[in-house]
Design an enzyme around this catalytic site. Sequence first.
Site, mmCIF file in Angstrom:
data_model
loop_
_atom_site.group_PDB
_atom_site.id
_atom_site.type_symbol
_atom_site.label_atom_id
_atom_site.label_comp_id
_atom_site.label_asym_id
_atom_site.label_seq_id
_atom_site.Cartn_x
_atom_site.Cartn_y
_atom_site.Cartn_z
ATOM 1 N N CYS A 112 0.893 -1.071 -0.803
ATOM 2 C CA CYS A 112 -0.181 0.073 -0.408
ATOM 3 C C CYS A 112 0.987 1.129 0.238
ATOM 4 O O CYS A 112 0.216 2.164 0.164
ATOM 5 C CB CYS A 112 -1.057 -0.072 1.065
ATOM 6 N N HIS A 252 -2.848 6.809 3.664
ATOM 7 C CA HIS A 252 -3.448 5.164 3.327
ATOM 8 C C HIS A 252 -4.627 4.644 4.322
ATOM 9 O O HIS A 252 -5.212 5.143 5.512
ATOM 10 C CB HIS A 252 -2.585 4.065 3.315
ATOM 11 N N ASN A 282 -10.236 -0.423 1.096
ATOM 12 C CA ASN A 282 -9.040 0.131 0.758
ATOM 13 C C ASN A 282 -8.429 -0.743 -0.699
ATOM 14 O O ASN A 282 -8.492 -1.463 -1.148
ATOM 15 C CB ASN A 282 -8.256 -1.115 2.336
#
Length: 327
Positions: A112, A252, A282
């Site tokens: 990520c 994030h 996500n």
Amino acid sequence: MKVQIMGSGYAVPERILTNSDLEGMVDTSDEWIVSRTGIRERRIADEDVAASDLAWQAAQAALTRAGIDGRDLDLILVATVTSDMLFPSTACILQHKLGADRAAAFDLSAGCTGFLYGMVTAERFLASDQYRYVLVVGVETPSKIIDYTDRNTCVLFGDGAGAMVLGRGEGPNGIISSCLGADGAGVSLLWMPAGGSRLPASIETVNNRQHYLKMTGNEIFKFAVKAIPEYSLRVLEQAGVSMEEVDHIVLHQANLRILRAAARRMRVPWSKMVVNIDRYGNMSAASIPVAVAEAVDKNEIRAGELVLMVGFGAGLTMGATLVRWGR
Ligand code: ACO
């Protein structure tokens, strides 16, 4: 000369998977998902849509905003852990789709944090006169590697792509400072165990469901809440900028509780936090560039404003970048 963001863009699939859809698939509830994660819905790519297709849409939007086309690009970097295939790179597939025949192209795997790793890499290439425009894309299709019988993971992830065109320019805007880190001791906290050279695909790996994303969520949670303030502080110190001066913070988007905990620890007013996890879940490497590009499109992030981006993810990896937006 500074490395500036010449344009940004994003793309998400049209198909929406809601919490109530998930209630029909696993033993979960809208109440659990919203209270534990803040996620209400996520986007899921159609069966025939791969990472490069979403990357292409996001890249086209970023190129248009930058006022250039594919042929002007010198380098394409794609950050992803859900590439079209193990090889060749999704960046090469994208290069062809964009007609970017002058551009070199490669993928980058940093979970990520991938998009921030990509920005730092692009910045280094742009220090050389040989490179004028670099396209950085963060794209993920986690829906293709999610076990939709595992309630621990299937509620969290969504598909999407975000892109930025980076180039050199005069003036105060551009990348100010960055720092990256990694901790390979955490490899098995978030991974897809099979399909590589350690555990090649076989009937057993398929039967053992080892081609799906596996995650130890609470360990990642603790790591994230610690890493975010640490890397934010480090990058601000390098830049000689205080947290009060930062206009927007883009973390994030993994869990709303992580965002809230980080904001509390860093004593940042919630109004400065850019949040889209409720609508997209996500999106791994796509999460930061989508959040930024969307906020730019809504005129919430404007030229001259200070944007702090902070990532953490599989690897483990972590990183932060401070940018004065615009060219
Ligand atoms: N619905 C209902 N119950 C659930 C669900 C669900 N979807 N998922 C888990 N549970 C249950 C568990 O089974 C457990 O039940 P038990 O106590 O009977 O065993 C209970 O809820 C609590 O589980 P925890 O894992 O302790 O729940 P937690 O509050 O930690 O929330 C979560 C889990 C949401 C995964 C959280 O840990 C998290 O967000 N972690 C970070 C994840 C992350 O950031 N991942 C990605 C980072 S990097 C990247 O983006 C690629």
